[in-house]
Each structure stands twice: as C-alpha cells, then as structure tokens.
Design a protein around this motif. Structure first.
Motif, PDB file in Angstrom:
ATOM      1  N   ILE A 122      -1.078  -2.587  -5.334  1.00  0.00           N
ATOM      2  CA  ILE A 122       0.353  -2.479  -5.640  1.00  0.00           C
ATOM      3  C   ILE A 122       0.575  -2.402  -7.153  1.00  0.00           C
ATOM      4  O   ILE A 122       1.487  -1.718  -7.628  1.00  0.00           O
ATOM      5  CB  ILE A 122       1.172  -3.625  -4.986  1.00  0.00           C
ATOM      6  CG1 ILE A 122       2.655  -3.248  -4.875  1.00  0.00           C
ATOM      7  CG2 ILE A 122       1.051  -4.927  -5.728  1.00  0.00           C
ATOM      8  CD1 ILE A 122       2.976  -2.397  -3.718  1.00  0.00           C
TER       9      ILE A 122
ATOM     10  N   LEU B  90       2.607   0.541  -8.896  1.00  0.00           N
ATOM     11  CA  LEU B  90       3.729   0.273  -9.792  1.00  0.00           C
ATOM     12  C   LEU B  90       3.508   0.931 -11.143  1.00  0.00           C
ATOM     13  O   LEU B  90       4.418   1.549 -11.694  1.00  0.00           O
ATOM     14  CB  LEU B  90       3.945  -1.235  -9.943  1.00  0.00           C
ATOM     15  CG  LEU B  90       5.060  -1.665 -10.895  1.00  0.00           C
ATOM     16  CD1 LEU B  90       6.400  -1.058 -10.487  1.00  0.00           C
ATOM     17  CD2 LEU B  90       5.157  -3.190 -10.933  1.00  0.00           C
TER      18      LEU B  90
ATOM     19  N   LEU C 136      -0.273  -6.436 -12.415  1.00  0.00           N
ATOM     20  CA  LEU C 136       1.173  -6.628 -12.309  1.00  0.00           C
ATOM     21  C   LEU C 136       1.770  -7.224 -13.577  1.00  0.00           C
ATOM     22  O   LEU C 136       2.899  -7.705 -13.576  1.00  0.00           O
ATOM     23  CB  LEU C 136       1.506  -7.499 -11.096  1.00  0.00           C
ATOM     24  CG  LEU C 136       1.310  -6.806  -9.748  1.00  0.00           C
ATOM     25  CD1 LEU C 136       1.510  -7.794  -8.603  1.00  0.00           C
ATOM     26  CD2 LEU C 136       2.253  -5.625  -9.601  1.00  0.00           C
TER      27      LEU C 136
ATOM     28  N   PRO D  53       6.511  -8.569 -11.782  1.00  0.00           N
ATOM     29  CA  PRO D  53       6.944  -8.940 -10.436  1.00  0.00           C
ATOM     30  C   PRO D  53       6.046 -10.025  -9.844  1.00  0.00           C
ATOM     31  O   PRO D  53       4.933 -10.244 -10.319  1.00  0.00           O
ATOM     32  CB  PRO D  53       6.802  -7.628  -9.661  1.00  0.00           C
ATOM     33  CG  PRO D  53       5.693  -6.916 -10.353  1.00  0.00           C
ATOM     34  CD  PRO D  53       5.848  -7.263 -11.814  1.00  0.00           C
ATOM     35  N   PRO D  54       6.511 -10.659  -8.794  1.00  0.00           N
ATOM     36  CA  PRO D  54       5.666 -11.652  -8.125  1.00  0.00           C
ATOM     37  C   PRO D  54       4.475 -10.973  -7.452  1.00  0.00           C
ATOM     38  O   PRO D  54       4.526  -9.779  -7.121  1.00  0.00           O
ATOM     39  CB  PRO D  54       6.596 -12.291  -7.095  1.00  0.00           C
ATOM     40  CG  PRO D  54       7.636 -11.260  -6.844  1.00  0.00           C
ATOM     41  CD  PRO D  54       7.812 -10.513  -8.141  1.00  0.00           C
TER      42      PRO D  54
ATOM     43  N   ILE E 142       4.864  -8.781  -4.198  1.00  0.00           N
ATOM     44  CA  ILE E 142       5.680  -7.569  -4.201  1.00  0.00           C
ATOM     45  C   ILE E 142       5.139  -6.569  -3.172  1.00  0.00           C
ATOM     46  O   ILE E 142       3.928  -6.468  -2.959  1.00  0.00           O
ATOM     47  CB  ILE E 142       5.734  -6.944  -5.610  1.00  0.00           C
ATOM     48  CG1 ILE E 142       6.756  -5.808  -5.670  1.00  0.00           C
ATOM     49  CG2 ILE E 142       4.366  -6.512  -6.082  1.00  0.00           C
ATOM     50  CD1 ILE E 142       7.009  -5.281  -7.069  1.00  0.00           C
ATOM     51  N   GLN E 143       6.059  -5.826  -2.566  1.00  0.00           N
ATOM     52  CA  GLN E 143       5.706  -4.827  -1.557  1.00  0.00           C
ATOM     53  C   GLN E 143       6.137  -3.438  -2.037  1.00  0.00           C
ATOM     54  O   GLN E 143       6.911  -3.304  -2.995  1.00  0.00           O
ATOM     55  CB  GLN E 143       6.395  -5.156  -0.223  1.00  0.00           C
ATOM     56  CG  GLN E 143       6.001  -6.499   0.361  1.00  0.00           C
ATOM     57  CD  GLN E 143       4.533  -6.565   0.739  1.00  0.00           C
ATOM     58  OE1 GLN E 143       3.995  -5.632   1.306  1.00  0.00           O
ATOM     59  NE2 GLN E 143       3.887  -7.677   0.418  1.00  0.00           N
ATOM     60  N   ASP E 144       5.663  -2.401  -1.352  1.00  0.00           N
ATOM     61  CA  ASP E 144       6.011  -1.023  -1.719  1.00  0.00           C
ATOM     62  C   ASP E 144       7.521  -0.802  -1.756  1.00  0.00           C
ATOM     63  O   ASP E 144       8.020  -0.097  -2.632  1.00  0.00           O
ATOM     64  CB  ASP E 144       5.377  -0.032  -0.748  1.00  0.00           C
ATOM     65  CG  ASP E 144       3.889   0.168  -1.005  1.00  0.00           C
ATOM     66  OD1 ASP E 144       3.478   0.156  -2.182  1.00  0.00           O
ATOM     67  OD2 ASP E 144       3.151   0.330  -0.021  1.00  0.00           O
TER      68      ASP E 144
ATOM     69  N   HIS F 283       9.796  -2.832  -2.607  1.00  0.00           N
ATOM     70  CA  HIS F 283      10.337  -3.394  -3.853  1.00  0.00           C
ATOM     71  C   HIS F 283      10.062  -2.451  -5.024  1.00  0.00           C
ATOM     72  O   HIS F 283      10.918  -2.275  -5.897  1.00  0.00           O
ATOM     73  CB  HIS F 283       9.721  -4.761  -4.141  1.00  0.00           C
ATOM     74  CG  HIS F 283       9.938  -5.754  -3.057  1.00  0.00           C
ATOM     75  ND1 HIS F 283       8.898  -6.419  -2.447  1.00  0.00           N
ATOM     76  CD2 HIS F 283      11.058  -6.198  -2.455  1.00  0.00           C
ATOM     77  CE1 HIS F 283       9.375  -7.230  -1.527  1.00  0.00           C
ATOM     78  NE2 HIS F 283      10.688  -7.100  -1.510  1.00  0.00           N
ATOM     79  N   VAL F 284       8.867  -1.860  -5.051  1.00  0.00           N
ATOM     80  CA  VAL F 284       8.535  -0.906  -6.103  1.00  0.00           C
ATOM     81  C   VAL F 284       9.493   0.279  -6.036  1.00  0.00           C
ATOM     82  O   VAL F 284      10.048   0.702  -7.053  1.00  0.00           O
ATOM     83  CB  VAL F 284       7.065  -0.445  -5.981  1.00  0.00           C
ATOM     84  CG1 VAL F 284       6.772   0.714  -6.937  1.00  0.00           C
ATOM     85  CG2 VAL F 284       6.115  -1.608  -6.241  1.00  0.00           C
TER      86      VAL F 284
ATOM     87  N   GLU G 268      12.489   0.404  -4.775  1.00  0.00           N
ATOM     88  CA  GLU G 268      13.836  -0.022  -5.172  1.00  0.00           C
ATOM     89  C   GLU G 268      13.942  -0.142  -6.692  1.00  0.00           C
ATOM     90  O   GLU G 268      14.916   0.317  -7.295  1.00  0.00           O
ATOM     91  CB  GLU G 268      14.171  -1.350  -4.503  1.00  0.00           C
ATOM     92  CG  GLU G 268      15.554  -1.864  -4.831  1.00  0.00           C
ATOM     93  CD  GLU G 268      15.876  -3.188  -4.149  1.00  0.00           C
ATOM     94  OE1 GLU G 268      17.025  -3.629  -4.280  1.00  0.00           O
ATOM     95  OE2 GLU G 268      14.994  -3.786  -3.501  1.00  0.00           O
ATOM     96  N   ALA G 269      12.939  -0.753  -7.314  1.00  0.00           N
ATOM     97  CA  ALA G 269      12.956  -0.910  -8.773  1.00  0.00           C
ATOM     98  C   ALA G 269      12.927   0.440  -9.476  1.00  0.00           C
ATOM     99  O   ALA G 269      13.666   0.664 -10.439  1.00  0.00           O
ATOM    100  CB  ALA G 269      11.781  -1.775  -9.222  1.00  0.00           C
TER     101      ALA G 269
END
Length: 136
Positions: free
Chosen positions: A40, A44, A67, A103-104, A107-109, A111-112, A114-115
């Motif tokens: 991830i 990202l 990350l 990110p924590p 984090i999931q795909d 969330h990536v 969305e960001a």
C-alpha cells in the motif's frame, strides 16, 4: 496515595501499557500485515507521483519511503494544507515547504483513492484560483 518512587514513569511497565504494546505487536507481526504496508505504501507513492505530474503548479515532488511520505509544494505548504483541510484531508506541514503524508498502517486502497481524489480536486481549484488572479 502516591509516594516518591512509586510512580517513576508514565508508561514504564504498567499493566495497561504492556497490554497495549502486546496487542500492537500481535497486529504488526500477523501474517501479511507488513507485506500489506509495503504494497500500500508503494501504491500511495505512485498515486502521489501521479498527483505531482498532473499538478506541477501546486506540487513539485513526492518523496519518502513506505508510508512515511511527503509532498513538496510549489505553493506555500500552509496554503495547500489549508485548502486540503477545507476539502476534508488533513496533512501537516514539514520543513522545506513539504506536507507530511503519514497514514496509519491499516490504510486500505479505498483510502488512497479518496485521498488522491481530494488532492486532485484541491490542486485543480488552487490552479484555477491562481489562473484567475493572473488574469486580473
């Protein structure tokens, strides 16, 4: 009653702190967890490279490892951070006109995605505002 010497450290070995630490280690050492973090993190970073490529008037570079990433800004990072916050993404400033992207680990795909959508939308707005000011 606390007397001198009884409470020597805020987090030094108390049962709650030790249980929290053990739980965190259980998660981090679970099969696949660190591999997910690596994958991830790569996704990202690639997504941030894309944002930089699409919006060079706002971002100069994406950098970092895993990350622990940063976006070097072409505009003042405070201006970009304020605009991102207004659009729902919290990034903190760092030295060298950089915004920290931390990110924590969970984090999931989604969330990536969305960001990145927020980064693109905000950068487009900042570019339009700059073009409007230049036209005046």
């Amino acid at each position: 009653m606390l007397t001198p010497g009884i409470h020597g450290s805020t987090l030094g070995g108390n049962p709650l702190a030790m249980r929290v630490a053990a739980t965190v280690l259980d998660q981090v050492l679970a099969p696949g967890f660190l591999e997910h973090v690596r994958v991830i993190g790569d996704r990202l970073h690639q997504a941030l490279d894309g944002v930089v490529a699409r919006h060079p008037a706002v971002f100069r570079a994406a950098r970092g490892v895993g990350l622990m990433l940063g976006l070097e800004c072409a505009l003042p990072n405070t201006v970009v951070a304020d605009a991102l916050r207004a659009d729902g993404l919290l990034l903190a400033g760092a030295g060298g006109n950089v915004l920290r992207v931390l990110p924590p680990l969970i984090i999931q795909d989604a969330h990536v995605q969305e960001a990145v959508a927020i980064l693109d939308r905000t950068a487009s707005r900042l570019e339009a505002e700059a073009a409007g000011q230049a036209a005046e």
